[in-house]
Design an enzyme around this catalytic site. Structure first.
Site, PDB file in Angstrom:
ATOM      1  N   SER A 157       0.850  -1.184   0.000  1.00 56.34           N
ATOM      2  CA  SER A 157       0.000   0.000   0.000  1.00 56.34           C
ATOM      3  C   SER A 157       0.885   1.232   0.000  1.00 56.34           C
ATOM      4  O   SER A 157       2.014   1.200   0.497  1.00 56.34           O
ATOM      5  CB  SER A 157      -0.904   0.018   1.236  1.00 56.34           C
ATOM      6  N   TYR A 170      -1.280  -0.449  10.612  1.00 56.06           N
ATOM      7  CA  TYR A 170      -1.515  -0.883   9.229  1.00 56.06           C
ATOM      8  C   TYR A 170      -0.354  -0.481   8.334  1.00 56.06           C
ATOM      9  O   TYR A 170       0.166  -1.295   7.555  1.00 56.06           O
ATOM     10  CB  TYR A 170      -2.818  -0.283   8.701  1.00 56.06           C
TER      11      TYR A 170
END
Length: 263
Positions: A157, A170
């Site tokens: 990501s 995350y």
């Protein structure tokens, strides 16, 4: 009016003869990647926990002329993943493409001490990814050394390198994925296994529906209102391109951003 080309245009069947494994295939990027690879000619094994969704996706792929096998499995369970591999090899053959897509995003302020959410992200985004690599690594090396293309694709990501409020855990897991991929490429490249990290910006998927933190929800809702987000099929088309390149070409890291996203 000018018609814009879309990422879902029918691709050439340039993956004929290859077996692909896609984790997190029951929705979002995983489901669209499975469809993309099948449309390109690969036989695709669909891995996720939601059996009904996998069966529906497999039926859809078969209806479109592809080949797919639904293999319900919990990617955090090493024994279940080893059993899944045995099923895949028996039904489709040894995989030459592995797309490590399963993941979860649970942003929250670190001061809330949501250790259960921290652990869930570590378990799925890191530990399960490593389990998938462990289970299918020998198959990829065998494909590479036998003379054919072999691909390990890890979904990271943009959060793995950029800063977003309340996304620390995350983002840390995705930074691990990106850095791990660089190291694995160094180790596996000489064995003709390509390793690629795909780092999308904001994608419109059900991953966002798992978010419970009000600040993160507000940011994501604002992003959806202020820009045209990436769609799962956009990322899937990119993965299809990456694994269909000549075997001597390895896109090490691909960042895919909505045109309007600047951070």
């Amino acid at each position: 009016m000018t018609t814009q080309p879309t990422a879902s245009a029918t691709p050439a069947r340039d993956l004929e003869g290859r077996v692909a494994v896609v984790t997190g295939a029951s929705s979002g990027i995983g489901a669209e990647t499975a469809r993309e690879l099948a449309a390109r000619g690969a036989a695709v094994a669909l891995l996720a926990r939601r059996a009904e969704r996998l069966e529906e996706l497999a039926a859809r792929i078969e209806k479109d002329g592809g080949r797919a096998l639904a293999v319900p499995a919990d990617v955090t369970d090493a024994a279940a993943m080893r059993a899944a591999r045995e099923t895949i090899v028996a039904e489709l053959g040894r995989p030459a493409i592995v797309v490590n897509n399963a993941g979860v995003m649970l942003p929250a302020p670190i001061e809330q001490h949501l250790t259960d959410q921290w652990q869930r992200q570590i378990d799925l985004n890191i530990s399960a990814l490593m389990t998938t690599i462990d289970v299918f690594l020998d198959d990829l090396v065998a494909a590479g050394t036998a003379g054919g293309p072999a691909d390990l694709v890890n979904i990271s990501s943009i959060a793995g390198e950029n800063l977003f409020g309340n996304f620390a855990v995350y983002s840390g897991t995705k930074a691990f994925v990106t850095h791990l991929s660089k190291h694995l490429r160094m180790e596996l490249g000489p064995k003709r296994v390509r390793v690629s990290a795909i780092a999308p910006g904001v994608v419109s998927t059900e991953l966002q529906s798992h978010v419970t933190d009000p600040g993160a929800q507000e940011w994501l809702e604002g992003a959806a209102q202020s820009m045209e987000l990436l769609q799962p099929e956009d990322v899937a088309a990119t993965i299809g391109f990456v694994v269909s390149l000549p075997r001597h070409v390895n896109l090490e890291r691909v960042v895919i951003m909505p045109t309007e996203q600047t951070a």
